[in-house]
Design a protein around this motif. Structure first.
Motif, PDB file in Angstrom:
ATOM      1  N   ILE A   1       0.839  -1.205   0.000  1.00  0.00           N
ATOM      2  CA  ILE A   1       0.000   0.000   0.000  1.00  0.00           C
ATOM      3  C   ILE A   1       0.874   1.256   0.000  1.00  0.00           C
ATOM      4  O   ILE A   1       0.550   2.274  -0.603  1.00  0.00           O
ATOM      5  N   TRP A   2       2.005   1.181   0.709  1.00  0.00           N
ATOM      6  CA  TRP A   2       2.926   2.331   0.729  1.00  0.00           C
ATOM      7  C   TRP A   2       3.471   2.601  -0.675  1.00  0.00           C
ATOM      8  O   TRP A   2       3.585   3.736  -1.106  1.00  0.00           O
TER       9      TRP A   2
ATOM     10  N   ASN B   1      -7.901   0.503  -2.215  1.00  0.00           N
ATOM     11  CA  ASN B   1      -6.665   1.180  -1.785  1.00  0.00           C
ATOM     12  C   ASN B   1      -5.948   1.900  -2.911  1.00  0.00           C
ATOM     13  O   ASN B   1      -4.804   2.293  -2.764  1.00  0.00           O
ATOM     14  N   SER B   2      -6.599   2.087  -4.065  1.00  0.00           N
ATOM     15  CA  SER B   2      -5.867   2.597  -5.218  1.00  0.00           C
ATOM     16  C   SER B   2      -5.599   4.088  -5.140  1.00  0.00           C
ATOM     17  O   SER B   2      -4.809   4.604  -5.910  1.00  0.00           O
TER      18      SER B   2
ATOM     19  N   PRO C   1       0.558   9.253   0.654  1.00  0.00           N
ATOM     20  CA  PRO C   1       1.373   9.082   1.860  1.00  0.00           C
ATOM     21  C   PRO C   1       0.709   9.635   3.122  1.00  0.00           C
ATOM     22  O   PRO C   1       0.794   9.025   4.186  1.00  0.00           O
ATOM     23  N   ALA C   2       0.006  10.773   3.000  1.00  0.00           N
ATOM     24  CA  ALA C   2      -0.608  11.362   4.193  1.00  0.00           C
ATOM     25  C   ALA C   2      -1.718  10.466   4.748  1.00  0.00           C
ATOM     26  O   ALA C   2      -1.823  10.281   5.961  1.00  0.00           O
ATOM     27  N   THR C   3      -2.541   9.881   3.877  1.00  0.00           N
ATOM     28  CA  THR C   3      -3.605   9.009   4.377  1.00  0.00           C
ATOM     29  C   THR C   3      -3.017   7.710   4.915  1.00  0.00           C
ATOM     30  O   THR C   3      -3.501   7.171   5.901  1.00  0.00           O
ATOM     31  N   PHE C   4      -1.972   7.231   4.271  1.00  0.00           N
ATOM     32  CA  PHE C   4      -1.293   6.024   4.751  1.00  0.00           C
ATOM     33  C   PHE C   4      -0.777   6.238   6.181  1.00  0.00           C
ATOM     34  O   PHE C   4      -0.991   5.422   7.074  1.00  0.00           O
ATOM     35  N   MET C   5      -0.140   7.385   6.381  1.00  0.00           N
ATOM     36  CA  MET C   5       0.439   7.704   7.685  1.00  0.00           C
ATOM     37  C   MET C   5      -0.644   7.725   8.765  1.00  0.00           C
ATOM     38  O   MET C   5      -0.494   7.160   9.848  1.00  0.00           O
TER      39      MET C   5
ATOM     40  N   VAL D   1       5.652   2.891  12.347  1.00  0.00           N
ATOM     41  CA  VAL D   1       5.605   2.833  10.887  1.00  0.00           C
ATOM     42  C   VAL D   1       5.037   4.147  10.351  1.00  0.00           C
ATOM     43  O   VAL D   1       5.542   4.705   9.369  1.00  0.00           O
ATOM     44  N   GLY D   2       4.001   4.663  11.017  1.00  0.00           N
ATOM     45  CA  GLY D   2       3.434   5.951  10.626  1.00  0.00           C
ATOM     46  C   GLY D   2       4.489   7.053  10.692  1.00  0.00           C
ATOM     47  O   GLY D   2       4.616   7.871   9.778  1.00  0.00           O
TER      48      GLY D   2
END
Lengths: 313, 419
Positions: A83-84, A261-262, A266-270, A282-283
């Motif tokens: 996902i990253w 998840n497409s 990076p901001a939403t992942f964090m 990890v965040g």
């Protein structure tokens, strides 16, 4: 506190010249004194916590911060997360297209409005207005417009064009471009305003001289006006870039990172890792990666900017 | 001037401090039950506590998934100003337990015999390190299939008992121009679907091996390939606009008869009853295909944060025992659409589906097929659950991804999350 103050008053009352010295010192350093609190706040809240995030990214923190250091393990885990990888490639696609199209549309609008059109003020306001909305509103509105069953596609179908298809929002391959559409819609007007100000700042005599030499409108813009707007392009680029990197609310409102998840950035992942998955470290590691990328772009700009200022000064 | 304001400030401070010391037993409760029926349910608890002389101070943080509340809660705990109690899912109890911040309720539990009145499958998850650290408020069931009876009668189909039958029924609905499955394409809803397919195709033991133990051999097995194959088949049973849709909008499709079925937890009943739909008349509830005799559960619990203030701790104990009060369990769960966490509450006032859930749970407890839900933080910790959510959602939306690719991603992701 109060006692020391009154003591001080007593002292200064006896020695008038001391008080004059203090006033002089205050007068000379007033601006520094006024700035000091905000400098301290920025140092602690911005730079202090940046360092702290860096420290956390090297620990085993999960739900709450802990200081059990594990080296660069969290970075390894970050880069092994598919996902990253999606998020990273998305920020480049989104950033590139968002900045490119916003600049192009903004410049085109500015040039068109610059043609001494009627009701210029009215048109300017219309184009600038989206900037007054928050990305949450923009995202929600575009979510409805782009939803095939609610918005544009359904409308065109009802007009009788049954084969019309525009399903980017629900398509994993194209959903990222819907973010670009909404982002460009929101930011173009603001870019237009910046360019318009720059266009108006250009010396009329230059343009008149070019006209006398027989240059056409297109040539004048291409050869004379646009080359003079270098600093404005720089400003636009930096403002749009920080918007692109920060665009969290737009994703949340428009796609929530989906479908599949497409459209993660990076901001939403964090945010998801830190608060939804109990993976604080990890965040933090992903935050540091974002920070380093931005630094890699901003620092050369600052360097050029400072050097130019020095040359001029 | 400065002196005077300092004196006033310190007076006010000491006054407020003495007030809080002199206060009676009180609880500050952090939760995300802000919707109408949920807030009404919680109000019953508040009144019950006030009758027992405990003041209730409400700290709601809106946001249905609870992620907003978790953020606020973490900040409060990090700054040492934890609330008395906070709402948490089963696995969150474990996570907070591991942080060592939860009040030990073991003495109260022993005195009131919790091991005899609480559903036995919940006990391991409200305990940490041998101590009871949380109290379950309700039990939802996630393996429900809701169907529109009028639609089913019109097309002439029966609720499917297996996933194969589900596919046949869906084909018939499709032929009749009805969307077979109302789904919202959000990761948790897709994970909900996934866990029902895992259970329906693989059975209870396989479900435990995959969801609770993350056993690598089971995840790599042929059965898992079949699970992903079934998910791929279901791509054609949903309408084109499902990505990102909220679950209640999917339920609306069922209500309007645009869709035939929905697989969703029993909170869907709230939407159905708001639309004046009668259970077993307008809509039917049946266990999700292949899961008859199984009960997939999720719970909301209250955990209490350790405090040195004796009055606060007394308030916490009062609240813990009030949550297990039979009248509260009944009143709250009727409003919430769930069933009591106790196993000895009268179900007379519950609706048809509530009674069925209660009976099915009792049955499942006998055969050891009452299972924790993955999608709702009961089966596994947040990091591992996240891996399932990511992979399942990506698989469902990416039409050219193969089951083998999904399985490989699951294995790799779970390894990384397990570190």
């Amino acid at each position: 506190m109060s006692t020391t103050l009154s003591e001080y008053r007593g002292v200064s009352g006896r020695h008038g010249e001391n008080s004059a010295g203090l006033r002089l010192w205050l007068g000379q350093n007033a601006s520094q004194l006024a700035l000091a609190p905000s400098v301290v706040v920025v140092l602690v809240v911005v730079y202090g916590f940046m360092v702290w995030t860096g420290v956390i990214s090297l620990t085993a923190s999960k739900m709450l911060p802990t200081y059990q250091f594990v080296g660069f393990e969290q970075y390894e885990r970050l880069w092994s997360n598919p996902i990253w990888h999606i998020a990273v490639s998305n920020i480049f696609i989104f950033g590139f297209l968002f900045i490119g199209f916003s600049t192009a549309f903004g410049l085109a609008l500015a040039i068109l409005i610059d043609q001494k059109v009627r009701a210029e003020g009215f048109l300017r306001t219309i184009y600038l207005y989206p900037m007054a909305l928050s990305f949450i509103v923009t995202g929600t509105a575009w979510k409805w417009i782009l939803n095939p069953g609610l918005g544009l596609e359904r409308m065109v179908h009802m007009w009788g064009w049954e084969s019309f298809k525009f399903d980017w929002l629900v398509n994993t391959q194209y959903a990222i471009y819907t973010l670009v559409i909404a982002g460009v819609w929101q930011s173009s007007g603001f870019v237009m305003a910046l360019f318009l100000a720059a266009l108006r700042g250009i010396d009329d005599d230059l343009i008149k001289a070019a006209r006398l030499d027989g240059a056409g409108t297109v040539q004048i813009y291409r050869r004379i006006i646009i080359p003079q707007m270098g600093p404005t392009f720089m400003t636009v680029g930096v403002i749009l870039m920080q918007q692109a990197v920060k665009s969290f609310d737009l994703v949340v409102a428009l796609t929530s990172g989906g479908p599949g998840n497409s459209t993660n950035l990076p901001a939403t992942f964090m945010y998801t890792q830190t608060f939804g998955r109990d993976q604080m470290a990890v965040g933090a590691a992903s935050a540091i990666m974002i920070f380093m990328t931005v630094t890699a772009i901003i620092v050369p700009y600052l360097y050029v900017d400072i050097r130019n200022n020095r040359n001029e000064g | 001037m400065i002196t005077r304001s300092l004196v006033i400030a310190s007076l006010m401070l000491s006054a407020s401090m003495s007030v809080s010391i002199a206060a009676d037993e009180s609880v500050e409760v952090m939760h995300y039950w802000t919707s109408g029926s949920e807030a009404a349910g919680l109000n019953v608890l508040k009144q019950l506590l006030e009758k027992r002389g405990v003041t209730w101070s409400d700290s709601p943080v809106a946001g249905g998934t609870g992620m907003n509340m978790v953020q606020v809660l973490r900040a409060r705990i990090a700054s040492d100003t934890a609330p008395s109690a906070a709402q948490m899912h089963a696995q969150q109890v474990q996570a907070w337990g591991a942080e060592g911040v939860l009040t030990d309720l073991s003495d109260l539990a022993k005195k009131q015999g919790w091991d005899k009145i609480i559903a036995p499958e919940l006990l391991p998850l409200i305990s940490y390190d041998g101590k009871i650290v949380a109290v379950p408020v309700n039990v939802h069931r996630s393996n429900w299939l809701w169907y529109n009876k009028k639609v089913f009668d019109k097309v002439g189909v029966q609720p499917p008992a297996t996933w194969e039958e589900f596919n046949q029924v869906s084909e018939k609905l499709l032929a009749a121009g009805i969307t077979p499955l109302a789904l919202g394409g959000q990761p948790w809803q897709e994970a909900d679907l996934f866990e029902n397919v895992v259970l329906g195709i693989g059975g209870a033991d396989f479900y435990r091996k995959v969801m609770v133990e993350q056993d690598e051999a089971s995840i790599k097995s042929e059965t898992m390939t079949k699970v992903f194959d079934q998910l791929r088949i279901m791509n054609k049973f949903v309408d084109a606009n499902y990505p990102g849709r909220d679950w209640n909008l999917a339920t609306q499709m069922l209500i309007k008869g645009e869709a035939g079925m929905q697989i969703m937890g029993d909170w869907a009943k709230g939407e159905l009853s708001l639309a004046k739909m009668e259970p077993n008349v307008d809509y039917g509830c049946s266990p999700a295909p292949g899961t008859k005799g199984d009960y997939v559960w999720l719970t909301d619990n209250f955990g209490f944060f350790t405090t040195k203030d004796a009055n606060r701790e007394k308030g916490q104990m009062e609240m813990a025992s009030a949550i297990l009060d039979k009248d509260f369990q009944q009143a709250f769960n009727i409003k919430k659409g769930s069933i009591p966490s106790r196993v000895d509450v009268s179900m007379d006032k519950f609706d048809y589906c509530g009674k069925a859930a209660y009976a099915d749970r009792a049955e499942a407890q006998k055969t050891n097929t009452s299972l924790p839900s993955l999608a709702h933080n009961a089966a596994s910790n947040a990091a591992k659950t996240g891996v399932f959510l990511d992979v399942v959602s990506t698989f469902f939306e990416t039409k050219d991804m193969t089951p083998q690719q999904a399985i490989d991603q699951l294995v790799a992701g779970l390894k990384s999350a397990g570190q």
